[in-house]
Enzyme design. Structure first.
Site, short mmCIF file in Angstrom:
data_model
loop_
_atom_site.label_atom_id
_atom_site.label_comp_id
_atom_site.label_asym_id
_atom_site.label_seq_id
_atom_site.Cartn_x
_atom_site.Cartn_y
_atom_site.Cartn_z
N ASP A 263 3.69 -1.53 12.89
CA ASP A 263 2.25 -1.65 12.69
C ASP A 263 2.03 -1.97 11.21
O ASP A 263 2.96 -1.96 10.40
CB ASP A 263 1.47 -0.40 13.14
CG ASP A 263 -0.01 -0.73 13.39
OD1 ASP A 263 -0.48 -1.82 12.99
OD2 ASP A 263 -0.72 0.11 13.97
N TRP A 264 0.81 -2.23 10.86
CA TRP A 264 0.41 -2.69 9.53
C TRP A 264 0.97 -1.75 8.44
O TRP A 264 0.51 -0.61 8.32
CB TRP A 264 -1.12 -2.74 9.48
CG TRP A 264 -1.72 -3.28 8.24
CD1 TRP A 264 -1.76 -2.66 7.02
CD2 TRP A 264 -2.38 -4.52 8.07
NE1 TRP A 264 -2.40 -3.46 6.12
CE2 TRP A 264 -2.80 -4.61 6.73
CE3 TRP A 264 -2.68 -5.60 8.93
CZ2 TRP A 264 -3.50 -5.71 6.22
CZ3 TRP A 264 -3.37 -6.69 8.43
CH2 TRP A 264 -3.77 -6.73 7.09
#
Ligand code: BGC
Length: 729
Positions: A263-264
């Protein structure tokens, strides 16, 4: 390209080129106005990074993407195309109801169709991968991202996830109009402690496997090309560095062969978690866990090459990750067609076309949940009587903002307002009375009761009823939108109270991204309709239901708590040793609260209709079946529409394993069927009970069914008492 050629390509790449395939840059590096969905601005990347990174996120538009791809490939010694990824969560430009609302349709085929349309619009706009579906199980409405899930039940979530993956990808992601799906966020992101965003997740392995993993598994079985890691720690270990979770559970047990993306900035965040000392350690742990792509940080870009050269990370780990990415690019057909379906002319033709809008309107109609519709003197307020004069009041009367905060490519201007939808119906002749009054008070959220609302209160007294349109604002749900109180903002409640003083006839439309505490709303209203964040065709779909052109059939995919103090609350918990016997149980020492009931205000699976359905007692084809025999039992019920209008009902099958080696939930959804019946019409519905449906993680660590007695219910909500028993012998 054949697998052999891909292998050859891998051999031809330098170590640096390989490492850059694992780096994903934010769109802002390529284009100033790209979507920034996380906390970084991309300024830490160099020109070299930009010319070499293997994928980008947050960019769309055929012209843009083609330009970027062309420039990029010209600089690529091996002409490997760039992969474009984007969050296409509940529609691209045609925005469908948010995922939780789609859960309320109990109609996976509908969600598949919505995903198909979203994929088509995104694909012609040049996008290759969507970061959807979010398959996280959610039980705590304080968490803002419950809007992005399909709810609290793993069976429903599994059906929805599989349907969405199929809708996005079709038979083959290389086909026209398809994008690759990415099941997220692996694993357990939907269970942060106390509902606070990005918080710790503690789940026993039993609970993880039993409730949280099935929906991800369904997405993987449906062929999802990607999986995304979650931000959270799971039992003390951040997912992006959790070797057991990623290598053993995800890849070995669940059979996932595709690309695993962080994820980011989740790899870098392992430092903040206190799990890695620095970027080098984060690189090592993520690579060992098999995380193929580092989303939007320069952790891999800065460390990986050097660490391989120093022998700290095996080059084979890099090679396997690169191969997975090359295979995905190949499946998408990018080596032959680097723009895939990106096409400016098609964009004009396809995006937001009539059929897409029609589907969106249909999805809205199916997703609305009628929570209350009391009959006063034999009449209920809904459906609205076309002859009645109505005061429409509240901030949602005039807004076009009906998209969730995850509709990043949606445009509010594409939607019409409730007021415009009412006016349309007046012009079309569906609404006969011309006396409709509208008060929206656009500043209500900050300002409390405005002058305009005082006027509304006066007008209400002269009309037949009020439709009050209130709720959470778009930014009160979604990522980073946890809430400690599940309320409708106080100024809007003041408005509702004032309106209620002026008339007893109040219909309340609740716009929200999550279950709210609707106690007072319900007390003050004769009718309550949950309309969620309904998207581009929200207003028209809502009017269809209000006017009775469509009889509501939505069912809650998440329990609506009595109050915030009950959260997390879900229907499929375990019995306690001291269950409460009815609400007036005189025994003090039973499992209950002193001040509030145990039951939610509105339970999972609940939702009313404008008609009534009678569901007969359950009948079984046999009362027992033998373990391991492949036999099954058929369970039947007759459903009859006993009202005066046609309607659709969702018949739900629940099962409880009464005694087992580990306790089993008080009931669990095991099937559902949606039927549409004319007044007086009856139909027989049938569910097949197989041994597979009775399997669970036993105390022996196996996944199997155990012999014994089971209760089976068929009804129209998780409260149904329409039950029978059968035995597995
Ligand atoms: C979210 C993901 C999303 C990603 C890219 C993150 O903040 O958690 O769900 O896909 O950003 O936008």
């Amino acid at each position: 390209m054949t697998e052999q050629k891909l292998e050859q390509l891998l051999q031809d790449l330098t170590l640096e080129e390989k490492v850059y395939q694992l780096v994903q840059l934010p769109g802002i590096c390529y284009q100033k106005d790209a979507a920034v969905t996380g906390g970084l601005d991309g300024s830490n990347f160099t020109k070299k990074d930009i010319s070499k990174a293997g994928s980008a996120l947050g960019i769309w538009g055929a012209e843009n993407i083609k330009r970027i791809q062309k420039e990029y490939m010209e600089q690529q010694p091996h002409h490997i195309p760039l992969l474009f990824m984007l969050d296409v969560i509940h529609g691209f430009r045609t925005i469908f109801p948010m995922p939780l609302a789609q859960g309320a349709t109990f109609d996976p085929e509908m969600s598949k169709a919505c995903a198909e349309v979203a994929a088509k619009e995104a694909a012609v706009s040049g996008v290759h991968v969507t970061f959807a579906p979010m398959s996280d199980l959610v039980r705590d409405a304080r968490w803002g991202r419950v809007m992005e899930s399909t709810g609290e039940d793993s069976f429903l979530n599994s059906q929805m996830t599989a349907a969405m993956v199929q809708g996005f990808q079709g038979e083959h992601v290389g086909e026209y109009g398809r994008v690759a799906a990415c099941v997220k966020h692996f694993a357990g992101y939907g269970a942060p402690v106390a509902g606070r965003e990005y918080n710790t997740v503690e789940l026993s392995e039993h609970t993880l496997r039993e409730f949280y993993l099935p929906a991800y598994q369904a997405g993987i079985q449906a062929g999802s090309e990607l999986v995304m890691t979650s931000f959270n720690t799971l039992n003390g270990i951040p997912s992006s560095g959790n070797q057991w979770l990623m290598r053993k559970v995800l890849r070995e047990e669940m059979g996932f062969k595709g690309v695993l993306i962080s994820d980011w900035a989740a790899i870098e965040e392992m430092i903040a978690h206190g799990f890695c000392e620095d970027g080098a350690e984060a690189t090592l742990k993520a690579m060992e866990a098999g995380v193929d792509i580092d989303m939007v940080t320069s952790i891999y870009a800065n460390h990986l090459e050097m660490m391989v050269e120093r022998g700290q990370i095996a080059e084979t780990l890099v090679d396997e990750a690169v191969m997975r990415i090359l295979r995905l690019k190949n499946k998408l057909g990018l080596f032959e067609h680097p723009y895939k379906d990106g096409n400016e002319e098609k964009e004009t033709e396809v995006i937001l076309c009539k059929e897409h809008r029609e589907l969106a309107r249909k999805a809205v109609r199916e997703s609305l949940v009628l929570l209350k519709n009391d009959a006063v003197d034999g009449n209920s307020l809904l459906p609205l009587n076309p002859e009645q004069k109505i005061t429409w009041v509240g901030p949602y009367v005039e807004t076009r903002d009906m998209h969730s905060s995850w509709a990043i490519t949606g445009i509010s201007q594409d939607a019409i307002t409730i007021r415009e939808a009412v006016t349309e119906r007046i012009m079309e002749g569906d609404i006969k009375a011309k006396d409709h009054f509208f008060y929206s008070g656009s500043r209500i959220l900050e300002d409390g009761m405005l002058e305009e609302f005082h006027e509304a209160v006066v007008t209400v007294a002269k009309t037949d009823l009020a439709v009050v349109c209130i709720g959470e604002s778009r930014l009160q749900s979604g990522e980073a939108a946890s809430r400690g109180e599940l309320t409708i903002p106080e100024p809007q409640m003041q408005l509702l109270r004032a309106i209620r003083k002026a008339t007893p006839h109040v219909v309340t439309l609740v716009f929200s991204g999550r279950p709210l505490d609707l106690r007072e709303v319900s007390e003050l209203s004769e009718a309550v309709l949950e309309v969620w964040m309904p998207g581009t065709e929200g207003a028209r779909g809502i009017l269809d239901v209000l006017m009775g052109a469509y009889n509501p059939s939505g069912k809650l995919p998440m329990s609506f708590p009595y109050c915030t103090g009950q959260t997390p609350i879900y229907y499929n918990g375990y019995a306690t040793g001291r269950p409460q016997q009815g609400k007036d149980d005189p025994n003090r020492c039973c499992s209950r609260y002193l001040d509030i009931p145990n039951e939610p205000l509105y339970p999972f699976g609940y939702g009313l209709s404008y008609t009534e359905f009678d569901i007969s007692e359950v009948q079984l084809s046999r009362e027992c079946f033998r373990q391991g025999s492949g036999e099954s039992i058929k369970a039947f019920a007759q459903v009859r529409n006993t009202g005066t209008v046609a309607g659709t009902e969702v018949l739900q099958l629940y099962i409880r394993d009464i005694t087992a080696s580990v306790v089993r939930p008080v009931r669990e959804l095991k099937g559902f069927k949606k039927v549409t019946l004319n007044p007086g019409e009856t139909c027989r519905i049938e569910f097949e009970i197989t041994e597979d449906m009775l399997c669970f993680y036993t105390n022996r660590g196996t996944f199997e069914a155990e012999k014994g007695e089971f209760i089976l219910w068929i009804g129209n909500s998780s409260l149904t008492e329409n039950q029978t028993k059968f035995t597995l012998i």
